[in-house]
Design a protein around this motif. Sequence first.
Motif: not given
Length: 838
Positions: A410-435
């Motif tokens: 129920s709370q995000p504190i129970s989940v460890p943070p992601s180790k992925n450090t990609e910025d929004l620009c790269a993730l948006l481009a990755g979404f289009f390449s992925f699908y």
Amino acid sequence: MELNSDIQPVLKGGFRCNLCEIHVPNKASLDDHLKGRRHQKLSSVRATRKAQAESSLFVTGFARETSQLQLVDHFQQFGPVAEVIMDKDKGVYAIVEFSETEGMQSAFSHPQHTLEGQKLCVKPREKKEFRYIPKKKQYPRNLHLSVEHLSRELCQAASVNEQMQRVVECFQLSESEKKVRNLLVELLQGVFTEFFPECCVQPFGSSVNTFDIHSCDLDLFLDLENTKSFQARAKGSSDQAEECQSEDIQSEDSILSDIDLSTASPAEVLDLVAVVLRKCVPGVHKVQVLSSARLPVVKFSHRELDLQGDITINNRLAVRNTRFLQLCSKLDARLHPLVYSIRYWAKQKELAGNPFGGGPLLNNYALTLLIIFFLQNQDPPVLLSVNQLKEMACEEEDCVIEGWDCTFPSQPISVPPSKNTEDLCALLAGFFSFYGQFDFAGSVISLREGQALSITGFLNKIEEDEVMERRKKAGDRGLKTIRLGPVNVLDPFELCHNVAGNLNERTQKCFRRECEEAAKYCRSLQYQRKSTKGKVWGLVRLFAPLDGRARGLTGGTERELSISIPFKAAMLPDLVCSQLRLAGGHFRQLWFEKVCHAVVRVFQDVLKCSVAPSDGPVKDMMRREETEHGAVTDTNAAAHVGTDNEDVKQDYIIDCTLPARENGKNVQEANNNCASDTCPSTSSKECSPRDSVHVGLKRLLSCGDDTLGSPPSKRQMLDSGSKHPSALWHCLLWHRVWVGRRKVRHNLLKNLREASKPEGGSIELETQVTACIAQEHEEAQKLLEFTLEAEVLGCTEDTQTVLKFTPGEDHAGLFQDFFHFLESFLPKMTVKLLEKLE
């Protein structure tokens, strides 16, 4: 029926009302329209405007400071003046309307009009043709934010990351809007508590899942579980008469005495909810009960807030889904701008965002799940799978709703943070390449597993799933079959719900193509860097509206006339599935044979078309069929097709051409046998559909060692060097089978006895509908001639039969309407026939 000047026949069939600018399919619909409120109102308005024009004058030449009162005083001497309309912005002129035509004629016949020393020019008012201009629907602020305004805002940003943050700021609800919605929820909670003691009104969906926009509806869940307990206690306390007279119990007696919530149907409860909304909630109007929807709902609008809302009473899973999206949004701040940016991109490309609902477009929930699934598959992952989140929840957070395991922290504190450090620009481009490279046809997207499952593997897993076993024992509604389609995105918790089940193959192709185009653009410097010359860059070009190039969703003129029928093992009987498994890598030959047989039956039996193979005496058959159909009357036409159906099934065959293959002795023998015994090209005897396809396809569809359940990495494509197996037919259409089917179907079901009514959407019902349409015409006429080619394509999991249509002469322009009808009708009817295979 004698037509007035407003009505004209349409070449493609039906009639057009030029006054209301609508098209109706037949005379019955036309009669209903002419008697309807809209046509009557517009006719009245037009008559009033015509009378006003005939009693009005156009006046110019007066000074700019002249007032309306001065003009009234001047023209009053000729007759009563009803109104004077002045327009000093576009030019000094006025329209003077008299109460009677005689006043206008008297003023016009006057030799010279003078006002304040100025000579007036008086002319009859110009008579313009009345035209109905519908009012534009008023959408809430920023629903249709102009591309120009957004472009100016985005171009001021310093990076793509900042542009994405500004997109969020442009579309999300402001704090004041959120406060107003919360106040409305509190108002509804107070009102419903009076009528349903101890109930709870819970908002869910876009308003509260952190992905809200200015136009989103207010979705509400009315939880009546505590009310049911309250009602049970009240009924069981007969020995406590004094307590039963308390204020709460009096409310229960006065409102709930006529309904037992524990046994009442959802429709009955929603009717009561609608009454409360209409009579007791200030500002609420347009209350409508949709009891036949997948989830029954009450829709309403609030006049002062300009807000639409929905109320359901059995949607706990949706509330849990909302909590899940809230958690995902808190786990990683990058999800928020990604969702807003991709949603707006999909809307601009006409892939999502239908303001009127329905249709083969992505809904916001499905698109959000696609984004979350993409983030689950990054390396390292940005978000965890639902199963991984479940392992991090404590015992108090265990949650099972309707048999589905909905457990997560129920709370995000129970989940460890992601180790992925990609910025929004790269993730948006990755979404289009992925699908842009994703295998939609052969995959099931599972957020619970965090990976794509093969369709065959998924179906086998469903059969062995322990959760499904528990649900079978519970006997609840969760046992419904999942609806697989061109895009399969499983709900994170309700594993039998495909949230993208409404999409068709054209939408899937368009989505994938637009992702490919976007991925290509995201590799350019125009996307990654701000222009030093003031040119558009970054998201601005990405958000450009869909241009005129082959619009796949909006019915552009340039599109391939093809319909695909994908391989769906879940739709086949158990015996046929067993046969396909035994066939191994050769399963396509058996399945393709059955699909071709079903398609022929749809055209012959259901749509009453004439179908002939590509070879043999086709022209002679066409002439014979045309002569016979042209000679029969409307009653004989249906009988002619119906009585010959058994013969038709044997005579109109599928012709499959065998390509030459190496190591093909047996293939050559099969060719020789077919040519000597059955093929119409070499013999007058025609083979049956089963014989023709069986002989022609067993070797053609061989794909080596493929198995029905082979993993995607080991799938083999069909031999690209050989000719794909195909079946070719020539078809004749005799009746407008696509015109008025809904109304004919409704009348047919209304006139039949309850016991004899066929199942809705069944083969039997649609056959009767076609027969009724055929009987309405005096004689059968050849409307269309077209060629139909069937071809099997794909690999193990994405096998599909592609039906390609080539129209013949079409002077009346009917084929596009007919093909549009077939796009939804033909696959549905083919699947119905495949389900009945033995």
